[in-house]
Scaffold this motif. Structure first.
Motif, mmCIF file in Angstrom:
data_model
loop_
_atom_site.group_PDB
_atom_site.id
_atom_site.type_symbol
_atom_site.label_atom_id
_atom_site.label_comp_id
_atom_site.label_asym_id
_atom_site.label_seq_id
_atom_site.Cartn_x
_atom_site.Cartn_y
_atom_site.Cartn_z
ATOM 1 N N PHE A 7 -58.526 69.769 10.659
ATOM 2 C CA PHE A 7 -57.635 69.452 11.780
ATOM 3 C C PHE A 7 -56.417 68.674 11.284
ATOM 4 N N LEU A 8 -56.636 67.663 10.471
ATOM 5 C CA LEU A 8 -55.529 66.864 9.935
ATOM 6 C C LEU A 8 -54.636 67.694 9.022
ATOM 7 N N ILE A 9 -55.239 68.567 8.201
ATOM 8 C CA ILE A 9 -54.443 69.453 7.339
ATOM 9 C C ILE A 9 -53.581 70.367 8.208
ATOM 10 N N GLY A 10 -54.118 70.854 9.312
ATOM 11 C CA GLY A 10 -53.350 71.705 10.223
ATOM 12 C C GLY A 10 -52.183 70.972 10.850
ATOM 13 N N ILE A 11 -52.408 69.742 11.247
ATOM 14 C CA ILE A 11 -51.325 68.950 11.853
ATOM 15 C C ILE A 11 -50.229 68.686 10.827
ATOM 16 N N VAL A 12 -50.626 68.239 9.630
ATOM 17 C CA VAL A 12 -49.634 67.960 8.589
ATOM 18 C C VAL A 12 -48.889 69.240 8.217
ATOM 19 N N GLY A 13 -49.615 70.349 8.087
ATOM 20 C CA GLY A 13 -48.971 71.630 7.772
ATOM 21 C C GLY A 13 -48.004 72.057 8.862
ATOM 22 N N GLY A 14 -48.369 71.829 10.110
ATOM 23 C CA GLY A 14 -47.488 72.178 11.224
ATOM 24 C C GLY A 14 -46.208 71.362 11.219
ATOM 25 N N PHE A 15 -46.333 70.075 10.946
ATOM 26 C CA PHE A 15 -45.135 69.232 10.864
ATOM 27 C C PHE A 15 -44.250 69.659 9.703
ATOM 28 N N ALA A 16 -44.873 69.983 8.567
ATOM 29 C CA ALA A 16 -44.095 70.416 7.398
ATOM 30 C C ALA A 16 -43.382 71.725 7.685
ATOM 31 N N ALA A 17 -44.070 72.665 8.326
ATOM 32 C CA ALA A 17 -43.447 73.956 8.653
ATOM 33 C C ALA A 17 -42.309 73.750 9.646
ATOM 34 N N ALA A 18 -42.502 72.905 10.647
ATOM 35 C CA ALA A 18 -41.448 72.644 11.634
ATOM 36 C C ALA A 18 -40.246 71.999 10.972
ATOM 37 N N HIS A 19 -40.472 71.126 10.014
ATOM 38 C CA HIS A 19 -39.367 70.478 9.310
ATOM 39 C C HIS A 19 -38.563 71.502 8.514
ATOM 40 N N VAL A 20 -39.245 72.400 7.835
ATOM 41 C CA VAL A 20 -38.567 73.438 7.047
ATOM 42 C C VAL A 20 -37.809 74.390 7.971
ATOM 43 N N ILE A 21 -38.436 74.793 9.064
ATOM 44 C CA ILE A 21 -37.779 75.712 10.010
ATOM 45 C C ILE A 21 -36.575 75.039 10.653
ATOM 46 N N ASN A 22 -36.670 73.753 10.945
ATOM 47 C CA ASN A 22 -35.588 73.031 11.610
ATOM 48 C C ASN A 22 -34.346 72.925 10.729
#
Length: 109
Positions: A7-22
């Protein structure tokens, strides 16, 4: 514990992906559109909640009025019954007093 880690890996991965996409202008627009849709959704949910809350308040207010009317009716009925019982007891006492007086006068004669 393993589930929490994923769950924590998913949250961190989601934030990282959103940062790259942004960082990409097109990705920034996509994220802005997603944010707008989420805002619209939460606004609709809030409006629906407030509408249901208003209906519930109306229902509770109506129930409170009905209960107050019932209490008033019971109170009036109790007062009326008390007055009728008091009158009946007074009448009975008067009748008994008259009977005792008549009996006493009959006994004297």
């Amino acid at each position: 514990m393993k589930s929490l880690l994923w769950f924590l890996i998913g949250i961190v991965g989601g934030f990282a992906a959103a940062h790259v996409i942004n960082k990409n202008p097109t990705g920034h627009e996509v994220l802005a559109e997603v944010d707008a849709r989420i805002g619209e959704f939460t606004d609709r949910i809030g409006e629906a909640y407030r509408g249901q809350e208003a209906k519930l308040d109306d229902f509770v207010s109506g129930a409170r009025d009905v209960a107050a009317g019932a209490v008033s009716a019971v109170s009036d009925a109790a007062a009326s019954t008390k007055a009728a019982a008091s009158d009946a007891v007074s009448d009975a006492a008067g009748t008994v007093s008259d009977a005792v007086t008549d009996t006493a006068e009959s006994a004297k004669d």
